[in-house]
Design a protein around this motif. Structure first.
Motif, PDB file in Angstrom:
ATOM      1  N   SER A 123       0.839  -1.200   0.000  1.00 26.28           N
ATOM      2  CA  SER A 123       0.000   0.000   0.000  1.00 26.28           C
ATOM      3  C   SER A 123       0.873   1.248   0.000  1.00 26.28           C
TER       4      SER A 123
ATOM      5  N   TYR B 269     -10.689  -3.407  -7.808  1.00 29.49           N
ATOM      6  CA  TYR B 269      -9.878  -4.412  -8.505  1.00 29.49           C
ATOM      7  C   TYR B 269     -10.771  -5.397  -9.260  1.00 29.49           C
TER       8      TYR B 269
ATOM      9  N   HIS C  13     -10.988  -0.943  -2.299  1.00 26.30           N
ATOM     10  CA  HIS C  13      -9.930  -1.310  -3.236  1.00 26.30           C
ATOM     11  C   HIS C  13     -10.222  -2.655  -3.893  1.00 26.30           C
TER      12      HIS C  13
ATOM     13  N   GLY D 156      -3.683  -0.744  -1.477  1.00 27.66           N
ATOM     14  CA  GLY D 156      -3.602  -0.200  -2.826  1.00 27.66           C
ATOM     15  C   GLY D 156      -2.754   1.042  -2.966  1.00 27.66           C
TER      16      GLY D 156
END
Length: 364
Positions: free
Chosen positions: A310, A337, A333, A324
């Motif tokens: 991250s 994705y 996140h 992320g």
């Protein structure tokens, strides 16, 4: 080699003993490779399947395990076996083989003060004004800089570097190559640099002219609390004016970089290859996953968790779990994705719809 009966281990660690407490062990091993004098570590049912392949007479198992069904003479159980491993591993640790006393090749300034039972290995350098607490072990080729302090019961492995004006609490552990107290990475240009312009304009403006970098000296030190562990080849930079501060019980993995003026709260865990840029504040009980990064002048709140890799570009609230680049709430996140993975299919669906519409409207 030190050995214990399983009864002695159970008493020392507050574990439940089953079977013959007189069985003696001198080490631990995975179940399939355990010798007769080793305690098999089978803390989950899937691990215990290997006991029959080894020769262990005793094992560490989970609460409620059928220890007799595995053909053992004795067993130790605990509600949280992995936590029991902390005390067990301490009992079984053979140490690092460091010699006791002061090696004749060590260079120790006459003004340095060493407590009782301090060991100093070969080719160490201990500078003027240094104070080292009782029982501390300093491995070979370590350097401890001017006016620095290391508390009692500490352990410096081979090649640790402690700079000047560093203050470290008790029971500090530093693994090979760790460095505390290097200067911070602080440089400035005569006119606003391209980096400053890019930040102010969010990238619309960058470097237009090349300027020389002037060094800002690091006048502060590093203050480290008690029970801190620093992984191999990790670095903590000194502060620019005030000290960089590391709280009690903080644990660093290998290859961690902590910039100048950073503050890290108590009992925070910093995994491998983490970078924390200058003047950021990391709260209490935070976990920074491997390869994560925190930009400068930010705050990560208490108990926050940064998933692996991250990159934090804005403040993180207390208790937040993020993931992320840029870091965001983990669930958001993951949803993003999943959306990215669906894009190719979505593009194909849109292309098919365009073809169908074209046929209906006669625009082939």
């Amino acid at each position: 080699m030190t050995s214990y009966t399983v009864s002695q281990i159970a008493e020392a660690l507050g574990l439940d003993l089953h079977g013959d407490g007189s069985v003696r062990v001198s080490g631990v091993a995975e179940p399939a490779s355990a010798a007769a004098d080793q305690l098999a570590l089978a803390m989950k049912p899937e691990f215990a399947e290997g006991i029959a392949q080894g020769q262990a007479q005793a094992a560490m198992l989970w609460t409620g395990a059928d220890w007799q069904g595995y053909g053992l003479k004795a067993a130790l159980t605990a509600p949280r076996p992995r936590y029991a491993m902390s005390g067990l591993s301490a009992m079984m640790d053979p140490g690092q083989g460091h010699a006791t006393g002061i090696h004749p090749s060590a260079l120790i300034d006459e003004t340095a003060i060493l407590g009782e039972c301090v060991s100093v290995g070969p080719f160490c350098v201990i500078a003027a004004g240094v104070r080292i607490g009782a029982g501390t072990q300093i491995g070979p080729q370590c350097h401890i800089g001017w006016n620095s302090k290391i508390g009692a019961g500490s352990l410096l492995h081979t090649g640790v570097r402690i700079g000047a004006r560093v203050s470290i609490g008790d029971r500090f552990i530093a693994h090979p190559g760790a460095c505390v107290g290097a200067d911070g990475f602080s440089f400035v240009t005569p006119e606003p640099s391209g980096v400053e312009k890019a930040r102010a304009s969010l990238g619309e403006e960058g470097t237009s002219t090349v300027q020389p970098w002037a060094r800002i000296h690091s006048l502060g030190g590093v203050d480290i609390g008690d029970d801190v562990e620093l992984g191999a080849n990790s670095c903590i930079d000194r502060g620019t004016v005030r000290a960089t501060r590391i709280g009690n019980g903080v644990k660093f993995d290998n290859l961690v970089q902590v910039g100048h003026n950073v503050v890290i709260g108590d009992h925070t865990m910093v995994c491998a290859q983490v970078g924390i840029a200058g003047s950021s504040v990391i709260g209490t009980g935070v976990v920074l996953g491997g390869m994560s990064g925190v930009s400068d002048n930010l705050t990560v709140g208490d108990r926050a968790i940064l998933g692996g890799a991250s990159v934090v570009l804005s403040n993180v609230p207390a208790g937040r779990v993020v993931l992320g680049y840029p870091a965001m709430k983990m669930d958001a996140h993951i949803e993003s994705y999943k959306g990215l993975r669906r894009l190719p299919r979505l593009f194909r669906d849109v292309a098919d719809l365009k073809k169908a519409v074209s046929k209906l409207t006669g625009n082939d």
